[in-house]
Motif scaffolding. Structure first.
Motif, mmCIF file in Angstrom:
data_model
loop_
_atom_site.group_PDB
_atom_site.id
_atom_site.type_symbol
_atom_site.label_atom_id
_atom_site.label_comp_id
_atom_site.label_asym_id
_atom_site.label_seq_id
_atom_site.Cartn_x
_atom_site.Cartn_y
_atom_site.Cartn_z
ATOM 1 N N THR A 124 4.746 1.280 4.168
ATOM 2 C CA THR A 124 4.295 1.331 2.971
ATOM 3 C C THR A 124 5.156 2.084 1.907
ATOM 4 O O THR A 124 5.122 3.405 1.941
ATOM 5 C CB THR A 124 2.869 1.574 2.828
ATOM 6 O OG1 THR A 124 2.220 0.826 3.531
ATOM 7 C CG2 THR A 124 2.227 1.503 1.201
ATOM 8 N N GLY A 125 5.842 1.422 1.096
ATOM 9 C CA GLY A 125 6.144 1.919 -0.279
ATOM 10 C C GLY A 125 5.652 1.022 -1.339
ATOM 11 O O GLY A 125 4.291 0.558 -0.869
ATOM 12 N N THR A 126 6.221 0.894 -2.479
ATOM 13 C CA THR A 126 5.441 0.377 -3.660
ATOM 14 C C THR A 126 5.055 -1.168 -3.568
ATOM 15 O O THR A 126 3.976 -1.764 -3.589
ATOM 16 C CB THR A 126 6.195 0.558 -5.069
ATOM 17 O OG1 THR A 126 7.436 0.321 -4.721
ATOM 18 C CG2 THR A 126 6.265 1.951 -5.413
ATOM 19 N N ALA A 183 5.606 9.863 -1.247
ATOM 20 C CA ALA A 183 4.131 9.736 -1.487
ATOM 21 C C ALA A 183 3.633 8.702 -2.776
ATOM 22 O O ALA A 183 4.350 9.146 -3.605
ATOM 23 C CB ALA A 183 3.224 11.025 -1.600
ATOM 24 N N LEU A 184 3.041 7.682 -2.656
ATOM 25 C CA LEU A 184 2.619 7.059 -3.452
ATOM 26 C C LEU A 184 1.866 7.743 -4.706
ATOM 27 O O LEU A 184 1.307 8.809 -4.373
ATOM 28 C CB LEU A 184 1.778 5.708 -3.318
ATOM 29 C CG LEU A 184 2.421 4.631 -2.285
ATOM 30 C CD1 LEU A 184 1.542 3.827 -1.923
ATOM 31 C CD2 LEU A 184 3.556 3.929 -3.247
ATOM 32 N N PRO A 185 2.009 7.140 -6.030
ATOM 33 C CA PRO A 185 1.346 8.179 -7.186
ATOM 34 C C PRO A 185 -0.043 7.761 -7.304
ATOM 35 O O PRO A 185 -0.455 7.485 -8.493
ATOM 36 C CB PRO A 185 2.226 7.731 -8.451
ATOM 37 C CG PRO A 185 2.663 6.397 -7.937
ATOM 38 C CD PRO A 185 2.871 6.453 -6.527
ATOM 39 N N ILE A 186 -0.697 7.851 -6.230
ATOM 40 C CA ILE A 186 -2.401 7.846 -6.330
ATOM 41 C C ILE A 186 -2.772 8.895 -5.345
ATOM 42 O O ILE A 186 -2.128 9.687 -4.462
ATOM 43 C CB ILE A 186 -2.841 6.526 -5.694
ATOM 44 C CG1 ILE A 186 -2.121 6.025 -4.606
ATOM 45 C CG2 ILE A 186 -2.328 5.321 -6.737
ATOM 46 C CD1 ILE A 186 -2.765 4.594 -3.879
ATOM 47 N N ALA A 225 0.048 -1.752 -11.611
ATOM 48 C CA ALA A 225 0.818 -1.566 -12.879
ATOM 49 C C ALA A 225 1.634 -0.466 -12.540
ATOM 50 O O ALA A 225 2.965 -0.495 -12.963
ATOM 51 C CB ALA A 225 -0.190 -1.470 -14.024
ATOM 52 N N ARG A 226 1.439 0.496 -11.892
ATOM 53 C CA ARG A 226 1.895 1.935 -11.844
ATOM 54 C C ARG A 226 3.205 1.624 -10.879
ATOM 55 O O ARG A 226 4.187 2.103 -11.085
ATOM 56 C CB ARG A 226 1.014 3.092 -11.489
ATOM 57 C CG ARG A 226 1.601 4.436 -11.273
ATOM 58 C CD ARG A 226 0.635 5.286 -10.839
ATOM 59 N NE ARG A 226 -0.638 5.098 -11.719
ATOM 60 C CZ ARG A 226 -1.786 6.123 -11.325
ATOM 61 N NH1 ARG A 226 -1.939 6.413 -10.496
ATOM 62 N NH2 ARG A 226 -2.793 5.641 -12.152
ATOM 63 N N PHE A 227 2.774 1.039 -9.735
ATOM 64 C CA PHE A 227 3.844 0.711 -8.616
ATOM 65 C C PHE A 227 4.784 -0.019 -9.177
ATOM 66 O O PHE A 227 6.243 -0.014 -9.013
ATOM 67 C CB PHE A 227 3.334 0.017 -7.456
ATOM 68 C CG PHE A 227 2.191 1.048 -6.855
ATOM 69 C CD1 PHE A 227 2.338 2.260 -6.788
ATOM 70 C CD2 PHE A 227 1.164 0.358 -6.183
ATOM 71 C CE1 PHE A 227 1.214 3.189 -6.419
ATOM 72 C CE2 PHE A 227 0.127 0.879 -5.390
ATOM 73 C CZ PHE A 227 0.227 2.462 -5.553
#
Length: 319
Positions: free
Chosen positions: A11-13, A94-97, A223-225
Motif C-alpha cells: 500500500t501506497g496511494t 506514510a500515507l497522509p491520513i 482526492a488527497r492521494f
C-alpha cells in the motif's frame, strides 16, 4: 450477492484507493487484506493499509502482514528498494491520513491465504496489486490453491508501456521469480491488468475536486492521494493534469468488467537478463503456439473508471 474478495497489496496511494473501493462498493465483500513488500517496506505497507481501513470506518476487515522480501533474490533486481511512495513520489512512506488505531492480525498473509482458500466452499476472487511474493509463497505450500480461486486479477506488467525500467513494470520487476511462478500456476481465469491499460484510465484533477466535494472520508482521502499522484506525474512530465491510479482499475473491473478490455495471450516473465529482467513478454502473435495463460488488458475506459470512483466514494461506510 456480493463477490467475495481478498486483496493483496503493497500500500501506497493507488493501493489505498483500491482498498477503499473494495471495502465500500456494495457488490464486493472484502474478506481480508494481505500486505507485501513493494512500494515501501512491509511494515509501512501494513501500517498504510491499517490507516486506510481505520479512516473509512472499516476496522473489522482483517489485515495480514506478508512476505518482507522477494522469494529468491536478496533484494530487488539491481539491489534497489524504493523507500518512497508509489511512482517514486518524494513525500515519504506514510500515507497522509492519521495513524491507525487498529492492529494487524497475528496470522501472516501466506498462512491466511492457504488456510482460507483450502477451507472455503465459497467462490473467492484474489486481487493482487503488488509484487506477487505472497501468492507465489502460498503456491509453494499448496499448488492446488490455483484451482481454489474463482479468479485471479493481477495489476502488473506491460506490453508497450513500462515504468521502473525501460522494459519492466514495478510489481513484476520487484519479484520476477514470484510473477513467473504465478503466471505458470494454472489460475483460470487469470486477468493481467497492464500499464498499457492503466495509463489509459487517467484520473484528472477535476475528478479529485469532485471527490473532495463529496465530503466523505473515502472521497477526501482519494482526492488527497490522487492529487499527490498527479503532482508526481507532472514532475515526470507525463499525463498532464491527471494520473493513472493503477490498482483501482482492478477492483473497478470486478464490478464493471467494461472498465477494461482483454484478450487471451501467452505471457511469460523474464527473470535472467540484466537488461530486461521483470519484463512481461506478452505474445500477441495470432499464430503463437504457446499456451494462452492470461486475459491481458491493454485498453481501459477512463470515463467509466472516474464515474465509478465518484459513485463508490460517495458512500460514508461499507454498510
Amino acid at each position: 450477492m456480493a463477490r467475495k474478495v481478498i486483496l493483496d497489496v503493497d500500500t501506497g496511494t493507488d493501493d489505498a484507493v483500491a482498498i477503499m473501493f473494495a471495502a465500500l462498493h456494495p457488490d464486493l465483500d472484502l474478506l481480508g487484506v494481505t500486505t507485501v513488500n513493494g512500494n515501501v517496506p512491509l511494515e509501512n505497507t501494513t501500517d498504510n493499509t491499517l490507516r486506510v481501513l481505520d479512516w473509512i470506518g472499516c476496522p473489522g476487515i482483517p489485515v495480514h502482514p506478508g512476505v518482507p522480501r522477494p522469494i529468491v533474490r536478496r533484494g530487488f533486481p539491481g539491489g534497489r528498494h524504493f523507500e518512497q511512495d508509489d511512482d517514486h513520489d518524494p513525500h515519504g512512506t506514510a500515507l497522509p491520513i492519521p495513524a491507525p488505531r487498529i492492529a494487524a492480525q497475528d496470522t501472516g498473509a501466506v498462512e491466511y491465504l492457504v488456510e482460507t482458500l483450502r477451507a472455503t466452499a465459497e467462490q473467492i476472487t484474489l486481487v493482487a496489486v503488488g509484487p506477487l511474493s505472497n501468492v507465489a509463497t502460498a503456491l509453494a505450500i499448496d499448488p492446488s490453491l490455483a484451482g481454489a480461486v474463482e479468479q485471479l486479477v493481477v495489476m502488473g506488467g506491460g506490453h508497450a508501456v513500462a515504468n521502473v525500467t525501460a522494459s519492466a513494470e514495478f510489481n513484476i520487476w520487484a519479484d520476477p521469480e514470484a510473477a513467473s511462478v504465478v503466471l505458470s500456476a494454472g489460475f483460470d481465469p487469470l486477468t493481467l491488468v497492464t500499464l498499457d491499460a492503466t495509463h489509459q484510465a487517467l484520473v484528472p484533477q477535476t475528478t479529485c475536486d469532485a471527490l473532495e466535494g463529496l465530503g466523505t472520508p473515502a472521497g477526501t482521502a482519494a482526492a488527497r492521494f490522487i492529487s499527490r499522484r498527479i503532482a508526481a506525474y507532472e514532475q515526470m512530465a507525463v499525463a498532464g493534469n491527471a494520473a493513472p491510479v493503477h490498482d483501482v482499475v482492478c477492483t473497478a473491473y470486478l464490478v464493471e468488467p467494461e472498465v477494461i478490455s482483454t484478450r487471451s495471450f501467452p505471457v511469460e516473465v523474464e527473470t535472467a537478463s540484466p537488461l530486461t529482467v521483470g519484463r512481461t513478454v506478452i505474445d500477441t502473435r495470432p499464430d503463437s503456439k504457446s499456451e494462452r495463460n492470461a486475459h491481458v488488458a491493454l485498453h481501459a475506459d477512463a470515463a467509466r473508471l472516474n464515474e465509478l470512483l465518484l459513485t463508490t466514494f460517495a458512500r460514508d461506510t461499507a454498510s
